[in-house]
Design a protein around this motif. Structure first.
Motif, PDB file in Angstrom:
ATOM      1  N   GLU A   1       1.256  -1.080   0.083  1.00 42.84           N
ATOM      2  CA  GLU A   1      -0.384  -0.056   0.254  1.00 42.84           C
ATOM      3  C   GLU A   1       0.657   1.281   0.122  1.00 42.84           C
ATOM      4  O   GLU A   1       0.469   2.308  -0.789  1.00 42.84           O
ATOM      5  N   LEU A   2       1.450   1.283   0.667  1.00 42.71           N
ATOM      6  CA  LEU A   2       3.135   2.137   0.860  1.00 42.71           C
ATOM      7  C   LEU A   2       3.618   2.808  -0.947  1.00 42.71           C
ATOM      8  O   LEU A   2       3.250   4.059  -1.303  1.00 42.71           O
ATOM      9  N   PHE A   3       3.435   1.655  -1.286  1.00 48.67           N
ATOM     10  CA  PHE A   3       4.494   1.621  -2.046  1.00 48.67           C
ATOM     11  C   PHE A   3       3.672   2.160  -3.312  1.00 48.67           C
ATOM     12  O   PHE A   3       3.907   3.419  -4.115  1.00 48.67           O
ATOM     13  N   LEU A   4       2.332   1.711  -3.309  1.00 43.64           N
ATOM     14  CA  LEU A   4       2.099   1.893  -4.560  1.00 43.64           C
ATOM     15  C   LEU A   4       0.966   3.861  -4.193  1.00 43.64           C
ATOM     16  O   LEU A   4       1.178   4.411  -5.278  1.00 43.64           O
ATOM     17  N   LYS A   5       1.221   4.195  -3.025  1.00 42.61           N
ATOM     18  CA  LYS A   5       1.009   5.341  -3.333  1.00 42.61           C
ATOM     19  C   LYS A   5       2.077   6.377  -3.600  1.00 42.61           C
ATOM     20  O   LYS A   5       1.424   7.315  -3.675  1.00 42.61           O
ATOM     21  N   THR A   6       2.787   6.102  -3.602  1.00 40.48           N
ATOM     22  CA  THR A   6       4.157   6.631  -4.001  1.00 40.48           C
ATOM     23  C   THR A   6       4.986   6.412  -5.278  1.00 40.48           C
ATOM     24  O   THR A   6       4.782   8.127  -5.725  1.00 40.48           O
ATOM     25  N   ILE A   7       3.688   5.325  -5.769  1.00 42.57           N
ATOM     26  CA  ILE A   7       3.620   4.668  -6.958  1.00 42.57           C
ATOM     27  C   ILE A   7       2.606   5.866  -8.385  1.00 42.57           C
ATOM     28  O   ILE A   7       3.120   6.218  -9.138  1.00 42.57           O
ATOM     29  N   LYS A   8       1.710   6.036  -7.494  1.00 45.29           N
ATOM     30  CA  LYS A   8       0.371   6.725  -8.211  1.00 45.29           C
ATOM     31  C   LYS A   8       0.819   7.851  -9.106  1.00 45.29           C
ATOM     32  O   LYS A   8       0.093   8.333  -9.326  1.00 45.29           O
ATOM     33  N   ASP A   9       1.828   8.772  -7.763  1.00 45.31           N
ATOM     34  CA  ASP A   9       1.770   9.729  -8.754  1.00 45.31           C
ATOM     35  C   ASP A   9       2.660   9.738 -10.515  1.00 45.31           C
ATOM     36  O   ASP A   9       2.808  11.058 -10.474  1.00 45.31           O
ATOM     37  N   LEU A  10       3.305   8.584 -10.480  1.00 49.24           N
ATOM     38  CA  LEU A  10       4.047   8.965 -11.070  1.00 49.24           C
ATOM     39  C   LEU A  10       3.359   8.277 -12.458  1.00 49.24           C
ATOM     40  O   LEU A  10       4.254   8.463 -13.401  1.00 49.24           O
ATOM     41  N   VAL A  11       2.267   7.385 -12.866  1.00 45.78           N
ATOM     42  CA  VAL A  11       1.694   7.396 -13.692  1.00 45.78           C
ATOM     43  C   VAL A  11      -0.097   7.818 -14.134  1.00 45.78           C
ATOM     44  O   VAL A  11       0.420   8.848 -13.235  1.00 45.78           O
ATOM     45  N   GLY A  12      -0.093   7.974 -15.415  1.00 45.99           N
ATOM     46  CA  GLY A  12      -1.171   8.283 -16.082  1.00 45.99           C
ATOM     47  C   GLY A  12      -2.312   8.551 -15.587  1.00 45.99           C
ATOM     48  O   GLY A  12      -2.638   8.127 -14.316  1.00 45.99           O
ATOM     49  N   PHE A  13      -3.533   9.343 -15.690  1.00 47.55           N
ATOM     50  CA  PHE A  13      -4.809   9.035 -15.213  1.00 47.55           C
ATOM     51  C   PHE A  13      -5.493   7.644 -15.166  1.00 47.55           C
ATOM     52  O   PHE A  13      -5.850   7.577 -13.833  1.00 47.55           O
ATOM     53  N   GLU A  14      -5.832   6.664 -16.175  1.00 45.94           N
ATOM     54  CA  GLU A  14      -6.358   5.207 -15.960  1.00 45.94           C
ATOM     55  C   GLU A  14      -4.881   4.830 -15.343  1.00 45.94           C
ATOM     56  O   GLU A  14      -5.806   3.985 -15.036  1.00 45.94           O
ATOM     57  N   GLN A  15      -3.540   4.907 -15.237  1.00 49.13           N
ATOM     58  CA  GLN A  15      -3.616   3.464 -14.209  1.00 49.13           C
ATOM     59  C   GLN A  15      -3.437   4.649 -12.825  1.00 49.13           C
ATOM     60  O   GLN A  15      -4.109   3.742 -12.025  1.00 49.13           O
ATOM     61  N   GLN A  16      -3.736   5.672 -12.706  1.00 49.45           N
ATOM     62  CA  GLN A  16      -3.988   6.594 -11.043  1.00 49.45           C
ATOM     63  C   GLN A  16      -5.651   5.684 -11.121  1.00 49.45           C
ATOM     64  O   GLN A  16      -5.476   5.368  -9.390  1.00 49.45           O
ATOM     65  N   GLU A  17      -6.556   5.700 -11.781  1.00 55.26           N
ATOM     66  CA  GLU A  17      -7.597   4.806 -11.611  1.00 55.26           C
ATOM     67  C   GLU A  17      -7.259   3.579 -10.472  1.00 55.26           C
ATOM     68  O   GLU A  17      -8.573   3.133 -10.599  1.00 55.26           O
ATOM     69  N   PHE A  18      -6.757   3.006 -11.140  1.00 55.16           N
ATOM     70  CA  PHE A  18      -6.401   1.079 -11.192  1.00 55.16           C
ATOM     71  C   PHE A  18      -6.086   1.349  -9.650  1.00 55.16           C
ATOM     72  O   PHE A  18      -6.228   0.530  -8.790  1.00 55.16           O
ATOM     73  N   LEU A  19      -4.423   2.230  -9.591  1.00 55.64           N
ATOM     74  CA  LEU A  19      -4.676   1.834  -8.092  1.00 55.64           C
ATOM     75  C   LEU A  19      -4.985   2.369  -6.976  1.00 55.64           C
ATOM     76  O   LEU A  19      -5.053   1.637  -5.842  1.00 55.64           O
ATOM     77  N   GLN A  20      -5.613   3.357  -7.649  1.00 53.83           N
ATOM     78  CA  GLN A  20      -6.895   3.819  -6.630  1.00 53.83           C
ATOM     79  C   GLN A  20      -8.147   2.998  -6.067  1.00 53.83           C
ATOM     80  O   GLN A  20      -8.021   2.531  -5.054  1.00 53.83           O
ATOM     81  N   ARG A  21      -8.282   1.821  -7.618  1.00 52.10           N
ATOM     82  CA  ARG A  21      -8.695   0.985  -6.671  1.00 52.10           C
ATOM     83  C   ARG A  21      -8.927  -0.117  -5.986  1.00 52.10           C
ATOM     84  O   ARG A  21      -9.104  -0.437  -5.324  1.00 52.10           O
ATOM     85  N   LEU A  22      -7.406  -0.550  -6.124  1.00 53.07           N
ATOM     86  CA  LEU A  22      -6.458  -1.525  -5.417  1.00 53.07           C
ATOM     87  C   LEU A  22      -6.169  -0.716  -4.418  1.00 53.07           C
ATOM     88  O   LEU A  22      -6.381  -2.264  -3.670  1.00 53.07           O
ATOM     89  N   LEU A  23      -6.110   0.456  -4.001  1.00 54.14           N
ATOM     90  CA  LEU A  23      -5.719   0.705  -2.906  1.00 54.14           C
ATOM     91  C   LEU A  23      -7.010   0.910  -1.312  1.00 54.14           C
ATOM     92  O   LEU A  23      -7.442   1.025  -0.354  1.00 54.14           O
ATOM     93  N   GLN A  24      -8.314   1.072  -2.997  1.00 58.00           N
ATOM     94  CA  GLN A  24      -9.536   0.951  -1.815  1.00 58.00           C
ATOM     95  C   GLN A  24     -10.056  -0.274  -1.526  1.00 58.00           C
ATOM     96  O   GLN A  24     -10.585  -0.947  -0.542  1.00 58.00           O
ATOM     97  N   GLU A  25     -10.161  -0.814  -2.473  1.00 59.83           N
ATOM     98  CA  GLU A  25     -10.031  -2.698  -1.688  1.00 59.83           C
ATOM     99  C   GLU A  25      -9.013  -3.284  -0.814  1.00 59.83           C
ATOM    100  O   GLU A  25      -9.530  -4.075  -0.037  1.00 59.83           O
ATOM    101  N   THR A  26      -8.023  -2.600  -0.859  1.00 61.73           N
ATOM    102  CA  THR A  26      -7.357  -3.024   0.870  1.00 61.73           C
ATOM    103  C   THR A  26      -7.704  -2.315   1.998  1.00 61.73           C
ATOM    104  O   THR A  26      -8.319  -3.398   2.762  1.00 61.73           O
ATOM    105  N   LYS A  27      -8.770  -1.119   1.823  1.00 67.71           N
ATOM    106  CA  LYS A  27      -9.886  -0.823   3.277  1.00 67.71           C
ATOM    107  C   LYS A  27     -10.872  -1.744   3.186  1.00 67.71           C
ATOM    108  O   LYS A  27     -10.862  -0.872   4.210  1.00 67.71           O
ATOM    109  N   SER A  28     -11.548  -1.944   2.021  1.00 67.65           N
ATOM    110  CA  SER A  28     -12.336  -3.218   2.046  1.00 67.65           C
ATOM    111  C   SER A  28     -12.012  -4.208   2.700  1.00 67.65           C
ATOM    112  O   SER A  28     -13.113  -4.982   3.636  1.00 67.65           O
ATOM    113  N   GLN A  29     -10.952  -5.161   2.103  1.00 65.40           N
ATOM    114  CA  GLN A  29     -10.659  -5.610   3.071  1.00 65.40           C
ATOM    115  C   GLN A  29     -10.028  -5.901   4.742  1.00 65.40           C
ATOM    116  O   GLN A  29     -10.469  -6.811   4.984  1.00 65.40           O
TER     117      GLN A  29
END
Length: 176
Positions: A74-102
Motif C-alpha cells: 500500500e505504501l509503495f502504491l501510494k508513492t507510485i500513484k503520482d508517477l503514472v497517467g490518469f487511467e493507471q491512477q484509477e487502477f491503483l486507486q481501486r487496488l488501494l480502496q479494495e485494501t481498505k474494504s478488506q
C-alpha cells in the motif's frame, strides 16, 4: 495486501514500463521514498524491470502490515500513484480502496505481519544456516531430479513449497 492473479499481472505490467523503475538504483530510491528503506535492502532489485518489479510486488504483498496499520505494498502504491497517467491512477486507486474494504471485513490473523521495520528479518532467507541438519531425503530427491545426467532435457526446474519458515530456502541453498 491480497491481489488476485489478474490485478497482480496488471500491476506488474504497469510498473515494469515506468522509467522510474528502470534501473536498480531508481527502484531502491522509490522504495525508500515510500518509507520502505529496510525492506528494500531485503528485496533483490537487480535484473530486468519485469523481473525486479515482480519480486517487489511479491515481496511487498507477502510482507503484510506494520504496527501502524499500513501495508508495505500500500505504501509503495501510494508513492507510485503520482508517477503514472490518469487511467493507471484509477487502477491503483481501486487496488488501494479494495485494501481498505478488506481491512473492514477481516481481523488480523496469526499469519499477518504485525511488527515494526527495525525488527524485519522474518520471512526472508538471511544466508546459510550453520546448524542445518537432516533433510537427507529431500536433498537426495533434488539431486535425483536435477542432476540426473541421463536426461536429455535442456532445463529442469524443481520447486519447493510449504509453510513459511520451515526451511525451503535453506534447503535450496544447501543443495546449490
Amino acid at each position: 495486501m491480497n491481489l488476485d492473479r489478474e490485478d497482480r499481472q496488471q500491476l506488474i505490467t504497469l510498473l515494469q514500463h515506468l522509467p522510474e523503475l528502470g534501473r536498480e538504483q531508481d527502484r531502491r530510491t522509490i522504495l525508500e521514498s515510500a518509507g520502505l528503506k529496510q525492506l528494500a535492502s531485503n528485496i533483490d532489485l537487480s535484473g530486468s524491470p519485469s523481473m525486479a518489479v515482480s519480486r517487489i510486488v511479491g515481496d511487498l504483498s507477502e510482507y503484510g502490515r506494520f504496527k501502524d496499520g499500513n501495508q508495505a505494498l500500500e505504501l509503495f502504491l501510494k508513492t507510485i500513484k503520482d508517477l503514472v497517467g490518469f487511467e493507471q491512477q484509477e487502477f491503483l486507486q481501486r487496488l488501494l480502496q479494495e485494501t481498505k474494504s478488506q481491512e473492514g471485513h477481516s481481523k488480523p490473523n496469526s499469519s499477518s505481519v504485525l511488527f515494526d521495520l527495525p525488527e524485519f528479518n522474518q520471512g526472508l532467507f538471511t544466508g546459510p544456516n550453520p546448524i542445518f541438519t537432516g533433510r537427507k531425503a529431500e536433498l537426495k530427491q533434488l539431486e535425483k531430479l536435477l542432476l540426473n545426467g541421463q536426461d536429455s532435457k535442456i532445463c529442469t526446474i524443481a520447486g519447493l513449497s510449504g509453510s513459511g519458515g520451515i526451511g525451503k530456502s535453506a534447503l535450496a541453498y544447501r543443495f546449490a
